[in-house]
Enzyme design. Structure first.
Site, short mmCIF file in Angstrom:
data_model
loop_
_atom_site.label_atom_id
_atom_site.label_comp_id
_atom_site.label_asym_id
_atom_site.label_seq_id
_atom_site.Cartn_x
_atom_site.Cartn_y
_atom_site.Cartn_z
N SER A 5 0.77 3.02 -0.37
CA SER A 5 0.71 2.20 -1.58
C SER A 5 1.45 0.90 -1.32
O SER A 5 2.26 0.81 -0.38
CB SER A 5 1.43 2.96 -2.71
OG SER A 5 1.66 2.13 -3.81
N TYR A 9 8.97 7.60 -6.38
CA TYR A 9 7.65 7.29 -5.82
C TYR A 9 7.77 6.31 -4.66
O TYR A 9 7.20 6.52 -3.58
CB TYR A 9 6.76 6.71 -6.93
CG TYR A 9 5.33 6.42 -6.51
CD1 TYR A 9 4.46 7.47 -6.21
CD2 TYR A 9 4.85 5.12 -6.42
CE1 TYR A 9 3.14 7.21 -5.83
CE2 TYR A 9 3.54 4.86 -6.04
CZ TYR A 9 2.69 5.91 -5.75
OH TYR A 9 1.39 5.66 -5.37
#
Ligand SMILES: NC(=O)c1ccc[n+]([C@@H]2O[C@H](COP(=O)([O-])OP(=O)(O)OC[C@H]3O[C@@H](n4cnc5c(N)ncnc54)[C@H](OP(=O)(O)O)[C@@H]3O)[C@@H](O)[C@H]2O)c1
Length: 282
Positions: free
Chosen positions: A139, A152
């Protein structure tokens, strides 16, 4: 020519489902892994009989050791695995001070250790084959930190480091390791795919103002998020590449510009921009 085989983890929705359709359409044999048998029907929707025939299902919860071991036995029975896409993932959100170690562990079990577990079951096969491609869905959060998302972000930064090392280890065996780093796309990760810490959002929290600003920003930007098909096309291109793919592929609106700005701007300027975007509630 025999169909190539791709394993896709977390195929029940979001990117995983789009990847499944894209690879089937290209003529791959797709091993779609899901953790809930009931979601099979969602994946079968809209497939041609030929595509449905080219797909097999495997039950897999990447955070569950036993489930991954069972999956490992299934992998042994496959003739060949050309591509592994480590896609399964979710987000734990909240502010570091208010998060428990359990919540960090919960995040890492899937986004980091889950990738390692699955990869270790597929790797021996690829190494013996002398070929294979492992595509890890990272990501922009693996390259840029954001407030309220430290679990995350930590999981994706760690995935980046793991993948870099793995790539170097596997080079001589003909196995390529690739990171795909999407920006924001319209999947379920923004709703059911986010686990919000129990303390986040409380009006008594010292982070309440930051939380409110972030939420407003999210609601405002959400409709501009990209179509997962864009990511699927990139992942297919990487899988199909005749030449050795490079390590990193970014995708998504504004991702390259953000990375360039982060690299070139002094940190003090960069953090002002990030925080002002969150605090600007208009
Ligand atoms: N969407 C974005 O903007 C974006 C941006 C950058 C990176 N990513 C990454 O893209 C990947 C896919 O996410 P998404 O956006 O497509 O989200 P999503 O729509 O919520 O899909 C996530 C998928 O992962 C599965 N999953 C979650 N935990 C799992 C576990 N422990 N074992 C097996 N499967 C599990 C889910 O299965 P269930 O249906 O059973 O829950 C679902 O199939 C993630 O790694 C995410 O970090 C997404």
């Amino acid at each position: 020519m025999k169909n190539k085989t791709v394993i896709i983890t977390g195929a029940s929705g979001g990117f995983g489902r789009t990847f499944t359709k894209t690879f089937l359409n290209r003529g791959y044999h797709v091993v779609a892994t899901i953790r809930d048998e009931a979601k099979k029907s969602v994946l079968l929707e809209g497939l041609t009989p030929k595509e449905a025939e080219d797909m097999s299902f495997a039950l897999l919860d990447v955070a569950d050791e036993e489930s991954v071991n069972n999956f490992g036995r299934f992998v042994q029975g496959l003739e060949c695995v050309d591509v592994l896409i480590n896609n399964a993932g979710f987000a734990v959100a909240g502010f570091a001070e208010e998060l428990s170690m359990k919540e960090y562990q919960f995040q890492l079990e899937t986004n980091l250790l889950g990738v390692m577990r699955v990869t270790n079951h597929v790797l021996p096969k690829m190494r013996k084959q002398g070929k294979g491609r492992i595509i890890n869905i990272s990501s922009i959060s693996g390259l840029i930190g954001f407030p309220g998302l430290s679990p995350y972000v930590s999981s994706k930064y760690a995935l980046e480091g793991y993948s870099e090392s793995l790539r170097l280890e596997l080079k001589e065996f003909g196995v390529d390791v690739v990171l795909v780093e999407p920006g924001s796309f319209q999947t379920n990760i923004w709703s059911s795919g986010t686990h919000m810490s129990s303390k986040a959002g409380s009006s008594h929290s010292p982070y309440f103002e930051l939380f409110t600003g972030m939420n407003k920003r999210l609601q405002k930007d959400r409709e501009t998020y990209g179509d997962p098909v864009e990511v699927a096309k990139l992942v297919l291109k990487v899988a199909d590449k005749k030449k050795t793919p490079t390590l990193r592929y970014t995708v998504g609106k504004g991702v390259r510009l953000s990375l360039l700005a982060k690299r070139l701007l002094p940190w003090r300027v960069w953090e002002k921009i990030v925080l002002s975007q969150i605090r600007n509630k208009d």
